[in-house]
Each structure stands twice: as structure tokens, then as C-alpha cells.
Design a protein around this motif. Structure first.
Motif, PDB file in Angstrom:
ATOM      1  N   HIS A  21       1.046  -1.321   0.131  1.00 12.46           N
ATOM      2  CA  HIS A  21      -0.057   0.080  -0.036  1.00 12.46           C
ATOM      3  C   HIS A  21       0.736   1.186   0.035  1.00 12.46           C
ATOM      4  CE1 HIS A  21      -3.527   2.586   0.924  1.00 12.46           C
ATOM      5  NE2 HIS A  21      -2.777   3.217   1.700  1.00 12.46           N
ATOM      6  N   HIS A  22       1.863   1.192   0.847  1.00 10.21           N
ATOM      7  CA  HIS A  22       2.744   2.775   1.091  1.00 10.21           C
ATOM      8  C   HIS A  22       3.626   2.793   0.007  1.00 10.21           C
ATOM      9  CE1 HIS A  22       0.372   4.088   4.480  1.00 10.21           C
ATOM     10  NE2 HIS A  22       0.252   2.795   5.053  1.00 10.21           N
ATOM     11  N   HIS A  23       4.171   1.573  -0.244  1.00 12.49           N
ATOM     12  CA  HIS A  23       5.541   1.751  -1.204  1.00 12.49           C
ATOM     13  C   HIS A  23       5.081   1.270  -2.617  1.00 12.49           C
ATOM     14  CE1 HIS A  23       8.379   2.593   1.576  1.00 12.49           C
ATOM     15  NE2 HIS A  23       8.035   1.555   2.437  1.00 12.49           N
ATOM     16  N   LYS A  24       3.943   0.719  -2.892  1.00 15.87           N
ATOM     17  CA  LYS A  24       3.402   0.418  -4.056  1.00 15.87           C
ATOM     18  C   LYS A  24       4.221  -0.888  -4.681  1.00 15.87           C
ATOM     19  CE  LYS A  24       0.494   3.705  -4.101  1.00 15.87           C
ATOM     20  NZ  LYS A  24      -0.751   3.428  -3.101  1.00 15.87           N
ATOM     21  N   TRP A  25       4.740  -1.642  -3.638  1.00 16.15           N
ATOM     22  CA  TRP A  25       5.508  -2.934  -4.385  1.00 16.15           C
ATOM     23  C   TRP A  25       4.538  -3.893  -4.493  1.00 16.15           C
ATOM     24  CZ3 TRP A  25       9.899  -2.937   0.310  1.00 16.15           C
ATOM     25  CH2 TRP A  25      10.722  -1.923   0.102  1.00 16.15           C
ATOM     26  N   ASN A  26       4.976  -4.789  -5.473  1.00 11.58           N
ATOM     27  CA  ASN A  26       4.293  -5.950  -5.714  1.00 11.58           C
ATOM     28  C   ASN A  26       4.483  -7.132  -4.781  1.00 11.58           C
ATOM     29  OD1 ASN A  26       6.115  -7.641  -6.814  1.00 11.58           O
ATOM     30  ND2 ASN A  26       5.868  -6.612  -8.671  1.00 11.58           N
ATOM     31  N   LEU A  27       3.743  -8.125  -4.588  1.00 10.43           N
ATOM     32  CA  LEU A  27       3.935  -9.203  -3.641  1.00 10.43           C
ATOM     33  C   LEU A  27       4.778 -10.235  -4.083  1.00 10.43           C
ATOM     34  CD1 LEU A  27       2.677 -10.392  -0.923  1.00 10.43           C
ATOM     35  CD2 LEU A  27       1.223 -12.020  -2.549  1.00 10.43           C
ATOM     36  N   GLU A  28       5.321 -10.296  -5.176  1.00 11.94           N
ATOM     37  CA  GLU A  28       6.634 -11.089  -5.648  1.00 11.94           C
ATOM     38  C   GLU A  28       7.829 -10.508  -5.196  1.00 11.94           C
ATOM     39  OE1 GLU A  28       8.540 -12.979  -9.661  1.00 11.94           O
ATOM     40  OE2 GLU A  28       6.783 -11.798  -9.875  1.00 11.94           O
ATOM     41  N   TYR A  29       8.079  -9.014  -5.375  1.00 13.04           N
ATOM     42  CA  TYR A  29       9.185  -8.383  -5.097  1.00 13.04           C
ATOM     43  C   TYR A  29       9.212  -8.488  -3.285  1.00 13.04           C
ATOM     44  CZ  TYR A  29      12.305  -4.769  -3.984  1.00 13.04           C
ATOM     45  OH  TYR A  29      13.518  -3.875  -3.438  1.00 13.04           O
ATOM     46  N   ILE A  30       8.287  -8.469  -2.564  1.00  6.90           N
ATOM     47  CA  ILE A  30       8.122  -8.331  -1.122  1.00  6.90           C
ATOM     48  C   ILE A  30       8.616  -9.892  -1.029  1.00  6.90           C
ATOM     49  CG2 ILE A  30       6.800  -8.422   0.849  1.00  6.90           C
ATOM     50  CD1 ILE A  30       5.217  -6.377  -0.598  1.00  6.90           C
ATOM     51  N   ASP A  31       8.208 -10.884  -1.280  1.00 11.36           N
ATOM     52  CA  ASP A  31       8.451 -12.212  -1.034  1.00 11.36           C
ATOM     53  C   ASP A  31       9.888 -12.475  -1.293  1.00 11.36           C
ATOM     54  OD1 ASP A  31       6.046 -12.845   0.126  1.00 11.36           O
ATOM     55  OD2 ASP A  31       5.165 -13.658  -1.695  1.00 11.36           O
ATOM     56  N   ASN A  32      10.256 -11.984  -2.356  1.00 10.87           N
ATOM     57  CA  ASN A  32      11.959 -12.150  -2.663  1.00 10.87           C
ATOM     58  C   ASN A  32      12.698 -11.417  -1.667  1.00 10.87           C
ATOM     59  OD1 ASN A  32      11.437 -14.133  -4.595  1.00 10.87           O
ATOM     60  ND2 ASN A  32      10.953 -12.661  -6.086  1.00 10.87           N
ATOM     61  N   LEU A  33      12.494 -10.479  -0.659  1.00 14.29           N
ATOM     62  CA  LEU A  33      13.362  -9.681   0.176  1.00 14.29           C
ATOM     63  C   LEU A  33      14.048 -10.995   1.059  1.00 14.29           C
ATOM     64  CD1 LEU A  33      11.157  -6.744   1.110  1.00 14.29           C
ATOM     65  CD2 LEU A  33      13.198  -6.714  -0.403  1.00 14.29           C
ATOM     66  N   ILE A  34      15.168 -10.647   1.668  1.00 11.05           N
ATOM     67  CA  ILE A  34      15.711 -11.308   2.416  1.00 11.05           C
ATOM     68  C   ILE A  34      15.033 -11.045   3.845  1.00 11.05           C
ATOM     69  CG2 ILE A  34      17.734 -11.755   3.732  1.00 11.05           C
ATOM     70  CD1 ILE A  34      19.125 -10.725   1.044  1.00 11.05           C
ATOM     71  N   PRO A  35      14.650 -11.986   4.524  1.00 12.68           N
ATOM     72  CA  PRO A  35      13.798 -11.581   5.797  1.00 12.68           C
ATOM     73  C   PRO A  35      14.455 -10.416   6.610  1.00 12.68           C
ATOM     74  CG  PRO A  35      14.125 -14.190   5.697  1.00 12.68           C
ATOM     75  CD  PRO A  35      15.157 -13.366   4.596  1.00 12.68           C
ATOM     76  N   PHE A  36      15.501 -10.309   6.902  1.00 14.25           N
ATOM     77  CA  PHE A  36      16.038  -9.198   7.660  1.00 14.25           C
ATOM     78  C   PHE A  36      15.752  -7.933   6.818  1.00 14.25           C
ATOM     79  CE2 PHE A  36      20.103  -9.861   5.191  1.00 14.25           C
ATOM     80  CZ  PHE A  36      20.280  -8.465   5.183  1.00 14.25           C
ATOM     81  N   GLU A  37      15.856  -7.958   5.413  1.00 15.12           N
ATOM     82  CA  GLU A  37      15.454  -6.916   4.780  1.00 15.12           C
ATOM     83  C   GLU A  37      13.968  -6.339   4.991  1.00 15.12           C
ATOM     84  OE1 GLU A  37      17.674  -6.431   0.648  1.00 15.12           O
ATOM     85  OE2 GLU A  37      16.454  -8.192   0.839  1.00 15.12           O
ATOM     86  N   LYS A  38      13.167  -7.197   4.955  1.00 19.95           N
ATOM     87  CA  LYS A  38      11.753  -7.030   4.976  1.00 19.95           C
ATOM     88  C   LYS A  38      11.339  -6.464   6.468  1.00 19.95           C
ATOM     89  CE  LYS A  38       7.371  -8.794   4.746  1.00 19.95           C
ATOM     90  NZ  LYS A  38       6.336 -10.067   4.386  1.00 19.95           N
ATOM     91  N   GLU A  39      12.125  -7.017   7.564  1.00 23.65           N
ATOM     92  CA  GLU A  39      11.900  -6.573   8.844  1.00 23.65           C
ATOM     93  C   GLU A  39      12.236  -5.067   9.035  1.00 23.65           C
ATOM     94  OE1 GLU A  39      13.289  -7.456  13.508  1.00 23.65           O
ATOM     95  OE2 GLU A  39      13.765  -8.889  11.720  1.00 23.65           O
ATOM     96  N   ILE A  40      13.475  -4.816   8.168  1.00 17.15           N
ATOM     97  CA  ILE A  40      13.922  -3.317   8.249  1.00 17.15           C
ATOM     98  C   ILE A  40      13.012  -2.504   7.570  1.00 17.15           C
ATOM     99  CG2 ILE A  40      15.650  -1.714   7.439  1.00 17.15           C
ATOM    100  CD1 ILE A  40      17.736  -4.100   7.898  1.00 17.15           C
ATOM    101  N   TYR A  41      12.485  -2.831   6.566  1.00 18.58           N
ATOM    102  CA  TYR A  41      11.582  -2.062   5.844  1.00 18.58           C
ATOM    103  C   TYR A  41      10.140  -1.600   6.403  1.00 18.58           C
ATOM    104  CZ  TYR A  41      14.295  -1.963   1.633  1.00 18.58           C
ATOM    105  OH  TYR A  41      15.437  -1.463   0.484  1.00 18.58           O
ATOM    106  N   VAL A  42       9.754  -2.838   7.177  1.00 15.67           N
ATOM    107  CA  VAL A  42       8.550  -2.873   8.022  1.00 15.67           C
ATOM    108  C   VAL A  42       8.709  -1.838   9.188  1.00 15.67           C
ATOM    109  CG1 VAL A  42       7.079  -3.927   9.281  1.00 15.67           C
ATOM    110  CG2 VAL A  42       7.614  -4.677   7.101  1.00 15.67           C
ATOM    111  N   ASN A  43       9.789  -2.138   9.746  1.00 14.87           N
ATOM    112  CA  ASN A  43       9.992  -1.087  11.035  1.00 14.87           C
ATOM    113  C   ASN A  43      10.282   0.499  10.396  1.00 14.87           C
ATOM    114  OD1 ASN A  43       9.966  -3.244  12.882  1.00 14.87           O
ATOM    115  ND2 ASN A  43      12.039  -3.715  12.760  1.00 14.87           N
ATOM    116  N   LEU A  44      10.916   0.514   9.523  1.00 17.10           N
ATOM    117  CA  LEU A  44      10.883   1.848   8.943  1.00 17.10           C
ATOM    118  C   LEU A  44       9.518   2.481   8.582  1.00 17.10           C
ATOM    119  CD1 LEU A  44      14.205   1.624   6.903  1.00 17.10           C
ATOM    120  CD2 LEU A  44      13.949   3.057   8.942  1.00 17.10           C
ATOM    121  N   LEU A  45       8.876   1.716   8.156  1.00 18.89           N
ATOM    122  CA  LEU A  45       7.425   2.246   7.557  1.00 18.89           C
ATOM    123  C   LEU A  45       6.810   2.510   8.891  1.00 18.89           C
ATOM    124  CD1 LEU A  45       5.264   2.695   5.514  1.00 18.89           C
ATOM    125  CD2 LEU A  45       4.874   0.210   5.451  1.00 18.89           C
TER     126      LEU A  45
END
Length: 64
Positions: A21-45
Motif C-alpha cells: 500500500h505505502h510503497h506500491k511494491w508487488n507481492l513477488e518483490y516483497i516475497d523475494n526480500l531477505i527476511p531481515f530486509e523486510k523486517e527493516i523496511y516494515v520497521n522503517l514504515l
């Protein structure tokens, strides 16, 4: 044990939704993030949204 799984799944979907919703990323891109990357982005958001909420409340208080 089930409650933890439910919480984890809930957090997983909420995190995905927020990034989509906020970054307009698609689900495939999100699923391909390394878990710690996703955690960092979610925390920053979350940090960004809290700051936006604080600014909004501050502005409303100033405008009466």
C-alpha cells in the motif's frame, strides 16, 4: 502455540499489505526480500507512520 502462529501470520499479512500500500511494491518483490530486509523496511514504515500521525495531531492542535 496456535496463538503465536496466528500472530505471526497476522503480522506477515499486515507487513505485506503495508509495503504494498505505502510503497506500491508487488507481492513477488516483497516475497523475494531477505527476511531481515523486510523486517527493516516494515520497521522503517511503522516509524514513518507514527511520525506522520504525530505531525498530524500537532497540526490539528495548532489549527484548533
Amino acid at each position: 502455540r496456535v496463538a503465536l502462529l496466528h500472530t505471526s501470520l497476522k503480522a506477515y499479512y499486515e507487513g505485506n499489505f503495508a509495503l504494498m500500500h505505502h510503497h506500491k511494491w508487488n507481492l513477488e518483490y516483497i516475497d523475494n526480500l531477505i527476511p531481515f530486509e523486510k523486517e527493516i523496511y516494515v520497521n522503517l514504515l511503522v516509524q514513518f507512520l507514527k511520525e506522520e500521525e504525530r505531525r498530524s495531531k500537532e497540526q490539528q492542535a495548532q489549527n484548533g
